[in-house]
Write a protein that holds these residues in place. Sequence first.
Motif, short mmCIF file in Angstrom:
data_model
loop_
_atom_site.label_atom_id
_atom_site.label_comp_id
_atom_site.label_asym_id
_atom_site.label_seq_id
_atom_site.Cartn_x
_atom_site.Cartn_y
_atom_site.Cartn_z
N TYR A 1 16.41 -47.04 23.94
CA TYR A 1 15.59 -47.92 24.76
C TYR A 1 14.90 -49.01 23.94
CZ TYR A 1 16.38 -44.21 28.12
OH TYR A 1 16.97 -43.28 28.95
N VAL B 1 22.34 -48.71 29.68
CA VAL B 1 22.04 -47.30 29.35
C VAL B 1 22.08 -46.39 30.57
CG1 VAL B 1 20.73 -47.79 27.25
CG2 VAL B 1 19.55 -47.77 29.45
N HIS B 2 21.83 -46.92 31.76
CA HIS B 2 21.84 -46.07 32.96
C HIS B 2 23.15 -46.19 33.75
CE1 HIS B 2 17.73 -44.94 32.33
NE2 HIS B 2 17.32 -46.19 32.36
N ALA B 3 24.14 -46.86 33.15
CA ALA B 3 25.43 -47.02 33.82
C ALA B 3 26.48 -46.05 33.29
CB ALA B 3 25.92 -48.46 33.68
N CYS B 4 26.08 -45.20 32.35
CA CYS B 4 27.03 -44.23 31.78
C CYS B 4 27.34 -43.13 32.80
CB CYS B 4 26.45 -43.61 30.51
SG CYS B 4 26.13 -44.82 29.19
N ASN C 1 24.58 -38.22 32.59
CA ASN C 1 23.14 -38.32 32.38
C ASN C 1 22.81 -37.83 30.97
OD1 ASN C 1 22.60 -39.24 34.98
ND2 ASN C 1 22.42 -37.16 35.81
N CYS D 1 23.30 -39.47 28.25
CA CYS D 1 24.23 -40.03 27.27
C CYS D 1 23.46 -40.73 26.17
CB CYS D 1 25.16 -41.02 27.96
SG CYS D 1 26.41 -41.75 26.89
N CYS E 1 31.25 -44.11 28.47
CA CYS E 1 29.93 -44.61 28.07
C CYS E 1 29.89 -46.13 28.26
CB CYS E 1 29.65 -44.27 26.61
SG CYS E 1 28.15 -45.04 25.95
#
Length: 293
Positions: free
Chosen positions: A235, A244-247, A250, A252, A260
């Motif tokens: 972050y 980061v939240h599109a992997c 959870n 990751c 990823c």
Amino acid sequence: MLEGVILKGIGGFYYIDTERGVYECRARGIFRKEGIRPTVGDAVRISVLDEEKKKGSLDEILPRRNELIRPRVSNVDQAVIVFAAKSPNMNLDLLDRFLLLAEEQELDIVIVINKIDKDKKENYLAAAEMYRDAGYAVICTSAEKEIGIDALRTALENKISVFAGPSGVGKSSLINKAFPGLELNTGEISEKIQRGKHTTRHAELIQITEKSYIVDSPGFTSLYLTHIPSEKLQYHFREFLPFVHACYYNGCVHINEPDCAVKEQIGKAIHPMRYERYVTIYHERKEEEERRF
């Protein structure tokens, strides 16, 4: 009580800038009993003990917006991270550690690449482009040739700015060029070991205009990030944030996991060198955590 800001602390005395001038104060004993350490940049309340001699007592520390550990300073608006293009050569691993520390404190960040006149091959341009692409403001300067000084002066307006970076990169020289009346001490680079002499002995808040302050602080050659958990590092790499939240998975951490979204952006939105340094720092922090527990 009178309110002010701690400009510097030396030998148990704190120098507080107020609307009535600068007072030399001792901190109340209760701070020591409670393990509280007054810090440069603290907004405080003092009692005046001797108006003529400008002596007082530091009675109260107001809530801090933020606090840096090294250099130890509080209530900073932005970090100005200075590295040299040459003499000494840029250490991008160290630069990323400074960035992590400033990002963790949610500071605005300006990267300054100084001594560009010494980099005859202009290799610094690639570094400047990499960090601009990552979302950072980058100013390329030469204190000696007076390049980029106006841009630096503008970046410091109406801010409390902490100057950070390794020894010998020209922090004090840049500040002197931007604000000639300050006359900060400067030192020469040792050609033998390529490290600057520590000309700045302590963190000090210096007023440069009516509403602008800088913190000139000792140079550093290493940074410890032990207060940042390994899983939180992602972050603080700002170019990672859109992904980061599109992997798929959870939790990751963008190293060994399949599907990823961050790794898919390597060579696109994320520079491969920045990603490699993220991986290095992540493993370093993970190993420290495993040893501790």
